[in-house]
Design a protein around this motif. Sequence first.
Motif, mmCIF file in Angstrom:
data_model
loop_
_atom_site.group_PDB
_atom_site.id
_atom_site.type_symbol
_atom_site.label_atom_id
_atom_site.label_comp_id
_atom_site.label_asym_id
_atom_site.label_seq_id
_atom_site.Cartn_x
_atom_site.Cartn_y
_atom_site.Cartn_z
ATOM 1 N N GLN A 275 -32.238 4.669 0.354
ATOM 2 C CA GLN A 275 -33.005 3.488 0.736
ATOM 3 C C GLN A 275 -32.127 2.413 1.392
ATOM 4 O OE1 GLN A 275 -36.448 3.169 0.306
ATOM 5 N NE2 GLN A 275 -36.258 5.347 -0.208
ATOM 6 N N LYS A 276 -30.928 2.210 0.843
ATOM 7 C CA LYS A 276 -30.096 1.115 1.327
ATOM 8 C C LYS A 276 -28.731 1.565 1.832
ATOM 9 C CE LYS A 276 -32.184 -2.390 -1.678
ATOM 10 N NZ LYS A 276 -31.906 -3.410 -2.740
ATOM 11 N N GLU A 305 -27.659 1.805 5.481
ATOM 12 C CA GLU A 305 -26.309 1.721 6.026
ATOM 13 C C GLU A 305 -25.573 3.012 5.690
ATOM 14 O OE1 GLU A 305 -25.236 -3.021 5.804
ATOM 15 O OE2 GLU A 305 -24.636 -1.730 4.134
ATOM 16 N N ILE A 306 -24.691 3.436 6.580
ATOM 17 C CA ILE A 306 -23.920 4.661 6.364
ATOM 18 C C ILE A 306 -22.449 4.337 6.571
ATOM 19 C CG2 ILE A 306 -23.506 7.032 7.107
ATOM 20 C CD1 ILE A 306 -26.421 7.048 8.159
ATOM 21 N N ILE A 307 -21.650 4.560 5.535
ATOM 22 C CA ILE A 307 -20.203 4.308 5.586
ATOM 23 C C ILE A 307 -19.474 5.617 5.326
ATOM 24 C CG2 ILE A 307 -18.253 3.132 4.486
ATOM 25 C CD1 ILE A 307 -21.713 1.618 4.257
ATOM 26 N N LEU A 308 -18.622 6.001 6.245
ATOM 27 C CA LEU A 308 -17.839 7.234 6.149
ATOM 28 C C LEU A 308 -16.362 6.898 6.044
ATOM 29 C CD1 LEU A 308 -17.418 10.358 6.476
ATOM 30 C CD2 LEU A 308 -17.314 9.938 8.954
ATOM 31 N N SER A 340 -29.092 -0.229 15.248
ATOM 32 C CA SER A 340 -29.192 -1.405 14.375
ATOM 33 C C SER A 340 -27.864 -1.763 13.728
ATOM 34 C CB SER A 340 -30.242 -1.154 13.288
ATOM 35 O OG SER A 340 -31.496 -0.859 13.858
ATOM 36 N N ASP A 341 -26.757 -1.204 14.230
ATOM 37 C CA ASP A 341 -25.412 -1.510 13.728
ATOM 38 C C ASP A 341 -25.308 -1.234 12.233
ATOM 39 O OD1 ASP A 341 -22.764 -2.324 14.088
ATOM 40 O OD2 ASP A 341 -23.217 -4.376 13.455
ATOM 41 N N ARG A 342 -25.698 -0.017 11.846
ATOM 42 C CA ARG A 342 -25.698 0.338 10.428
ATOM 43 C C ARG A 342 -24.724 1.472 10.119
ATOM 44 N NH1 ARG A 342 -31.233 1.208 11.125
ATOM 45 N NH2 ARG A 342 -30.920 3.261 10.204
ATOM 46 N N THR A 421 -18.934 -10.398 -3.826
ATOM 47 C CA THR A 421 -19.203 -10.476 -2.388
ATOM 48 C C THR A 421 -20.396 -9.615 -2.002
ATOM 49 O OG1 THR A 421 -16.826 -10.779 -2.032
ATOM 50 C CG2 THR A 421 -18.158 -10.273 -0.103
ATOM 51 N N PHE A 422 -20.477 -8.419 -2.579
ATOM 52 C CA PHE A 422 -21.593 -7.534 -2.276
ATOM 53 C C PHE A 422 -22.916 -8.132 -2.749
ATOM 54 C CE2 PHE A 422 -23.914 -3.408 -3.382
ATOM 55 C CZ PHE A 422 -24.401 -3.252 -2.081
ATOM 56 N N LYS A 423 -22.887 -8.802 -3.901
ATOM 57 C CA LYS A 423 -24.103 -9.442 -4.389
ATOM 58 C C LYS A 423 -24.549 -10.551 -3.450
ATOM 59 C CE LYS A 423 -26.052 -11.606 -8.534
ATOM 60 N NZ LYS A 423 -25.778 -12.053 -9.936
ATOM 61 N N GLU A 424 -23.601 -11.244 -2.864
ATOM 62 C CA GLU A 424 -23.935 -12.336 -1.947
ATOM 63 C C GLU A 424 -24.463 -11.829 -0.612
ATOM 64 O OE1 GLU A 424 -20.248 -14.378 -1.742
ATOM 65 O OE2 GLU A 424 -20.505 -15.432 -3.670
ATOM 66 N N THR A 425 -23.867 -10.739 -0.108
ATOM 67 C CA THR A 425 -24.255 -10.242 1.218
ATOM 68 C C THR A 425 -25.415 -9.255 1.167
ATOM 69 O OG1 THR A 425 -22.714 -8.367 1.170
ATOM 70 C CG2 THR A 425 -21.866 -10.481 2.001
ATOM 71 N N GLY A 426 -25.468 -8.456 0.105
ATOM 72 C CA GLY A 426 -26.474 -7.398 0.034
ATOM 73 C C GLY A 426 -26.221 -6.264 1.000
ATOM 74 N N SER A 427 -25.041 -6.241 1.608
ATOM 75 C CA SER A 427 -24.705 -5.231 2.617
ATOM 76 C C SER A 427 -23.286 -4.733 2.383
ATOM 77 C CB SER A 427 -24.810 -5.840 4.020
ATOM 78 O OG SER A 427 -24.113 -5.059 4.974
ATOM 79 N N LEU A 428 -23.120 -3.408 2.307
ATOM 80 C CA LEU A 428 -21.779 -2.844 2.184
ATOM 81 C C LEU A 428 -20.959 -3.136 3.429
ATOM 82 C CD1 LEU A 428 -22.040 0.682 0.488
ATOM 83 C CD2 LEU A 428 -21.114 -1.434 -0.468
ATOM 84 N N ILE A 429 -21.572 -3.013 4.585
ATOM 85 C CA ILE A 429 -20.843 -3.239 5.841
ATOM 86 C C ILE A 429 -20.357 -4.682 5.924
ATOM 87 C CG2 ILE A 429 -21.126 -3.409 8.344
ATOM 88 C CD1 ILE A 429 -22.813 -0.880 8.233
ATOM 89 N N GLU A 430 -21.215 -5.641 5.613
ATOM 90 C CA GLU A 430 -20.801 -7.043 5.649
ATOM 91 C C GLU A 430 -19.719 -7.320 4.611
ATOM 92 O OE1 GLU A 430 -23.765 -10.132 5.773
ATOM 93 O OE2 GLU A 430 -25.234 -8.756 6.643
#
Length: 506
Positions: A275-276, A305-308, A340-342, A421-430
């Motif tokens: 989902q995220k 988001e996809i992080i490799l 979408s830059d994900r 930081t992750f809680k603040e951004t809600g995004s792994l990439i950010e």
Amino acid sequence: MDTKNLALKDTKTILDTCWTVAKAERVSFIVDGADYFRTLREVLLDAEREVLLIGWDFDFEIEMLPSKSDDDGNAPDGFPNQLGPFLEAVIERKPELNIYMLKWNGAVLVAPGRLGPSLALYVFANDRIHFALDGHHPFGACHHQKIVVADGHFAFCGGIDVTEGRWDTGQHLSDDPRRAGKNGKICEPWHDATSVLAGPVALDLAELARLRWYRATGKTLAVPKDLKQVTWPTGLRVDAREVDVAIARTEPPYNGEPLVNEIEELTLASIAAAQKTIYIESQYFAAETICEALKTRLGEPHGPEIILINPEAALSRLEDDAMHVLRERYLSDLRECDHSDRFRAYYPINDTREPIYVHAKIVIVDDEILKIGSSNMNDRSLGFDTECDIMIQGHENVVSEFRTRLLSEHLDVSPTTFSKTFKETGSLIETIDLLNSENGRGLRKLLQSRSGKVGEVLADTRALDPRYKPGQETSTGQGLRPRHVAAVAAIGLFLYLIWRVWDGFR
């Protein structure tokens, strides 16, 4: 064994893709080899009746605790530091203990220098140390599972081989003398991971190990009676208690047995369920079906988001040509789909900007799914080599905390800082962008590399990254068999013994 196969439905749930599911009383995740080798020693010393070691390679000359040997070659626990002498000492103090070691037969070709010590241990060590080479696979395939089971109650399943070059700490220091190989050269920084499992799930991993032993040797290992519980190792953190653990396998079709591609099915189902976030650590990135699934998710307007995380380069030029040319093609496809830059693809570096080699094999989806084992993201691992992964589903804190732990190590920040930081951004990439230092340790973008004619040919033909697909079969007897390697081993042993005799007269 077949009676445990779960029925596959038209629409597979995550667990439907796996071989079996069993309870783990305790679970721990070990990151990097220093903690693994320390914990492995403690478990082996505590075993009473049976240890099953199933691996790609074993190097009996490595020091399990580098720089910790005294003048007699003993570690601080009072036992020999080298793996081979350590196993002999362990077996001598436990009169009812048997150790079974199964190693890929092709490893004697990959690392012929380790053949002599292996054969010496086989010939001269205690007869309760049983050593065999696994050739039960198609020609060119590899026995790649990395499983240890002690007394049917305690197990390791992951990506760390008990061989040279795997030891490292989470700091991954440049020129760390503790990473020195037998030739004196400092091995490169090495990132790896495995799981530790106590409880009934270890019995299933033991059953899988026994089947591998039977296929390789034709001999059935009886289950010892009155097995005791192995003591939980000192200082090993418990990441989860009383959780269901699923086991998934890859086994190529061979001698009339069909392809088992549970790991592929599990990975695809996990990607589809995201989902995220989809977080991946892998030695390679060249699996066609997985890349197509990721492209599909990137094509969705509100997909995950996809992080490799991959190594910057392979261990050799041939490996680069065989695997990383394919990687560059797939990365290019994914970036083209990423409207979408994900999507991000990184490699880790240490504090002196030296690339850290990534050997871990991990997939984490949202806060829901955690898969770790021996399988890479290449076609071999999905339908050619033998592999074993474990998966935990539905334990939010366990999954998210392990992902935090991994990324905190890569970014050289505390887990508290990363989580905040992750809680603040809600995004792994950010979060990665904010915490990723431009100087010193961190993650760096995987860049396009040049590919020569050899690499293009290997990529086009997949000559070194083949696979079987469902329904495909191999002919009976295809592949290197133990008897073939035994002949080579006998010659090697003869030459080794001549050398030892000659060395004694010098």
